[in-house]
Design a protein around this motif. Sequence first.
Motif, PDB file in Angstrom:
ATOM      1  N   ALA A  40     -21.292  10.028  -3.229  1.00  0.00           N
ATOM      2  CA  ALA A  40     -20.904   9.280  -4.432  1.00  0.00           C
ATOM      3  C   ALA A  40     -21.556   7.897  -4.470  1.00  0.00           C
ATOM      4  N   ILE A  41     -21.977   7.389  -3.319  1.00  0.00           N
ATOM      5  CA  ILE A  41     -22.598   6.057  -3.262  1.00  0.00           C
ATOM      6  C   ILE A  41     -23.788   6.095  -2.300  1.00  0.00           C
ATOM      7  N   GLY A  42     -24.623   5.062  -2.371  1.00  0.00           N
ATOM      8  CA  GLY A  42     -25.778   4.976  -1.486  1.00  0.00           C
ATOM      9  C   GLY A  42     -25.439   4.267  -0.176  1.00  0.00           C
ATOM     10  N   PHE A  43     -26.408   4.264   0.736  1.00  0.00           N
ATOM     11  CA  PHE A  43     -26.180   3.716   2.076  1.00  0.00           C
ATOM     12  C   PHE A  43     -25.755   2.249   2.036  1.00  0.00           C
ATOM     13  N   TYR A  44     -26.503   1.428   1.300  1.00  0.00           N
ATOM     14  CA  TYR A  44     -26.175  -0.002   1.295  1.00  0.00           C
ATOM     15  C   TYR A  44     -24.963  -0.330   0.415  1.00  0.00           C
ATOM     16  N   ASP A  45     -24.472   0.653  -0.346  1.00  0.00           N
ATOM     17  CA  ASP A  45     -23.214   0.432  -1.069  1.00  0.00           C
ATOM     18  C   ASP A  45     -22.044   0.317  -0.082  1.00  0.00           C
ATOM     19  N   ILE A  46     -22.211   0.909   1.107  1.00  0.00           N
ATOM     20  CA  ILE A  46     -21.127   0.822   2.108  1.00  0.00           C
ATOM     21  C   ILE A  46     -20.897  -0.651   2.458  1.00  0.00           C
ATOM     22  N   SER A  47     -21.966  -1.349   2.852  1.00  0.00           N
ATOM     23  CA  SER A  47     -21.797  -2.764   3.230  1.00  0.00           C
ATOM     24  C   SER A  47     -21.404  -3.610   2.016  1.00  0.00           C
ATOM     25  N   GLU A  48     -21.953  -3.225   0.846  1.00  0.00           N
ATOM     26  CA  GLU A  48     -21.636  -3.967  -0.385  1.00  0.00           C
ATOM     27  C   GLU A  48     -20.122  -3.897  -0.684  1.00  0.00           C
ATOM     28  N   ILE A  49     -19.566  -2.706  -0.578  1.00  0.00           N
ATOM     29  CA  ILE A  49     -18.128  -2.522  -0.841  1.00  0.00           C
ATOM     30  C   ILE A  49     -17.299  -3.297   0.187  1.00  0.00           C
ATOM     31  N   VAL A  50     -17.688  -3.164   1.455  1.00  0.00           N
ATOM     32  CA  VAL A  50     -16.932  -3.851   2.511  1.00  0.00           C
ATOM     33  C   VAL A  50     -16.978  -5.359   2.266  1.00  0.00           C
ATOM     34  N   GLU A  51     -18.166  -5.868   1.935  1.00  0.00           N
ATOM     35  CA  GLU A  51     -18.307  -7.314   1.720  1.00  0.00           C
ATOM     36  C   GLU A  51     -17.450  -7.773   0.540  1.00  0.00           C
ATOM     37  N   ARG A  52     -17.514  -7.003  -0.553  1.00  0.00           N
ATOM     38  CA  ARG A  52     -16.756  -7.417  -1.739  1.00  0.00           C
ATOM     39  C   ARG A  52     -15.255  -7.399  -1.483  1.00  0.00           C
TER      40      ARG A  52
ATOM     41  N   PRO B  61      -9.891  -8.069   9.980  1.00  0.00           N
ATOM     42  CA  PRO B  61     -10.344  -6.807  10.576  1.00  0.00           C
ATOM     43  C   PRO B  61      -9.650  -5.586   9.956  1.00  0.00           C
ATOM     44  N   THR B  62      -8.360  -5.724   9.637  1.00  0.00           N
ATOM     45  CA  THR B  62      -7.615  -4.616   9.011  1.00  0.00           C
ATOM     46  C   THR B  62      -8.244  -4.284   7.657  1.00  0.00           C
ATOM     47  N   ILE B  63      -8.589  -5.322   6.907  1.00  0.00           N
ATOM     48  CA  ILE B  63      -9.156  -5.167   5.561  1.00  0.00           C
ATOM     49  C   ILE B  63     -10.564  -4.556   5.646  1.00  0.00           C
ATOM     50  N   LEU B  64     -11.370  -5.095   6.550  1.00  0.00           N
ATOM     51  CA  LEU B  64     -12.730  -4.574   6.759  1.00  0.00           C
ATOM     52  C   LEU B  64     -12.695  -3.087   7.096  1.00  0.00           C
ATOM     53  N   ASN B  65     -11.819  -2.728   8.016  1.00  0.00           N
ATOM     54  CA  ASN B  65     -11.719  -1.343   8.482  1.00  0.00           C
ATOM     55  C   ASN B  65     -11.320  -0.397   7.351  1.00  0.00           C
ATOM     56  N   ALA B  66     -10.359  -0.826   6.532  1.00  0.00           N
ATOM     57  CA  ALA B  66      -9.886   0.021   5.428  1.00  0.00           C
ATOM     58  C   ALA B  66     -10.993   0.210   4.395  1.00  0.00           C
ATOM     59  N   ALA B  67     -11.663  -0.881   4.021  1.00  0.00           N
ATOM     60  CA  ALA B  67     -12.732  -0.791   3.022  1.00  0.00           C
ATOM     61  C   ALA B  67     -13.858   0.098   3.546  1.00  0.00           C
ATOM     62  N   ASN B  68     -14.146  -0.031   4.832  1.00  0.00           N
ATOM     63  CA  ASN B  68     -15.202   0.784   5.425  1.00  0.00           C
ATOM     64  C   ASN B  68     -14.853   2.273   5.362  1.00  0.00           C
ATOM     65  N   GLU B  69     -13.595   2.614   5.643  1.00  0.00           N
ATOM     66  CA  GLU B  69     -13.224   4.038   5.614  1.00  0.00           C
ATOM     67  C   GLU B  69     -13.409   4.632   4.223  1.00  0.00           C
ATOM     68  N   ILE B  70     -13.017   3.890   3.211  1.00  0.00           N
ATOM     69  CA  ILE B  70     -13.169   4.384   1.831  1.00  0.00           C
ATOM     70  C   ILE B  70     -14.658   4.516   1.492  1.00  0.00           C
ATOM     71  N   ALA B  71     -15.440   3.505   1.855  1.00  0.00           N
ATOM     72  CA  ALA B  71     -16.870   3.530   1.537  1.00  0.00           C
ATOM     73  C   ALA B  71     -17.578   4.666   2.281  1.00  0.00           C
ATOM     74  N   VAL B  72     -17.224   4.872   3.543  1.00  0.00           N
ATOM     75  CA  VAL B  72     -17.871   5.941   4.323  1.00  0.00           C
ATOM     76  C   VAL B  72     -17.520   7.314   3.731  1.00  0.00           C
ATOM     77  N   GLU B  73     -16.266   7.494   3.346  1.00  0.00           N
ATOM     78  CA  GLU B  73     -15.863   8.764   2.705  1.00  0.00           C
ATOM     79  C   GLU B  73     -16.698   9.012   1.450  1.00  0.00           C
ATOM     80  N   ALA B  74     -16.872   7.954   0.660  1.00  0.00           N
ATOM     81  CA  ALA B  74     -17.633   8.081  -0.595  1.00  0.00           C
ATOM     82  C   ALA B  74     -19.104   8.371  -0.307  1.00  0.00           C
ATOM     83  N   PHE B  75     -19.634   7.766   0.740  1.00  0.00           N
ATOM     84  CA  PHE B  75     -21.040   8.016   1.098  1.00  0.00           C
ATOM     85  C   PHE B  75     -21.207   9.471   1.558  1.00  0.00           C
ATOM     86  N   ILE B  76     -20.255   9.950   2.365  1.00  0.00           N
ATOM     87  CA  ILE B  76     -20.329  11.344   2.839  1.00  0.00           C
ATOM     88  C   ILE B  76     -20.257  12.301   1.641  1.00  0.00           C
ATOM     89  N   ALA B  77     -19.489  11.908   0.624  1.00  0.00           N
ATOM     90  CA  ALA B  77     -19.353  12.753  -0.583  1.00  0.00           C
ATOM     91  C   ALA B  77     -20.521  12.544  -1.554  1.00  0.00           C
TER      92      ALA B  77
END
Length: 393
Positions: free
Chosen positions: A338-350, A320-336
């Motif tokens: 820099a990435i698409g919507f489904y890249d958020i889940s892709e980054i978290v999964e990877r 859960p700690t890892i998932l949460n951290a990856a999600n925060e980075i991906a969400v920041e990038a999506f807001i900026a």
Amino acid sequence: MTRSITILGATGSIGRSTADVILAHRDEFRVEAVVGGSNAAALAKIAKDLGAKFAALADEAAEGDLRQALTGSGIRGGAGRAAVLEAVDRDADIVLAAISGTAGLAPTHAALKPGRRIALANKESLVCAGGVFMADARRLGVEVMPVDSEHNALDHALASGSERDVEKAVITASGGPFRTWTRERIAGADAREASAHPVWSMGSKINIDSATLMNKGLELIEAHHLFDLEAGRLDVLVHPEAIVHGLVQWSDGAVTAGLALPDMKVPIANALRNQNRLRMDLPRLDLAAIGRLSFEPPDEGRFPCLSLAKAALKAGGAMPTILNAANEIAVEAFIANAIGFYDISEIVERVCSTFSGRNIAAPSAVADALWIDQEARQAARQLLPVRTGTARL
Ligand code: NAD
Ligand code: MG
């Protein structure tokens, strides 16, 4: 008897709703300190409106602006880590924890002091370090009252029976702005569309989490820590009207649910006072006027973040700690953008799968959680598009 309150994240959406509740009950509450991120003018205004004694900003560079904005008010201001910790340390009966993201963990954890109540909105504290946080709260005799509407509803529903008779605790999701969109259309959505929440008005990070349904996943992990319920007894139901917030199904088939119009002032008022409810001058729920409430199962195909969060909860350890951290980075990038919507889940999964082989144990201290959090953020950043604009995804 007046109770003193310190508000962490006072300039945000939850912070401002909390200020409204307090201003409607000046005789009940006295504000000790307010904490914000970097907006000096907004924090100074809230500090003055609430008559706080101390105002602290996390951003050290904004200290001069804050002092200037507070000139003549008699309110002391400070900035930086030490100032935030001073705010948390000052005498207060209740600390309302509403900083957004993992940034809230250290100050919220530092707020755990014997005899206090923590009105907890910052769910990421529990997702990142829930085991440590709740164990320390129990050890110190701190009452943790959820502000999150679903958990606030569950807290009351659960109190009507015994834990061993709970078959299932269910939290509802409005479904977010993309509930009825096709996967293809969602794939092309930008941050503005993802932020257009149909029911709630919230901060930018939770808005995106609501569109991906990661918010509901984080809330399952939050519920696990708050109520000591394992993954198999927690579930999610999509309910677009957002009137029923949480349901408990008992071993005899009966269900107890918590209902309210979707206004965060309701669970905030409740978390400040608990069983002894405040009188709130808000519209009343008129079920006859609403006429119909609808429910559907969540679609984890279109919203893969929910299954990723469920898998992290099931896996336990540091997932859960890892998932949460990856999600925060991906969400920041999506807001900026820099990435698409489904890249958020892709980054978290990877990121989750990179770490899964390492079987990292659940954090045993906040410092430990923050170290794992940093490692996972680093791994997530590596997956972001490089500066030339070519995505590595
Ligand atoms: P927001 O973005 O509107 O506000 C966040 C607040 O935190 C602001 O005051 C900001 O200045 C402050 N902040 C940010 N970084 C900080 C830092 N490093 N140090 C100190 N302060 C910092 O967010 P929000 O919507 O109010 O949500 C706050 C928390 O409550 C989140 O954890 C969210 O998941 C949770 N929550 C929000 C809602 C809602 O309706 N908004 C509902 C349930 C739970
Ligand atoms: Mg919620």
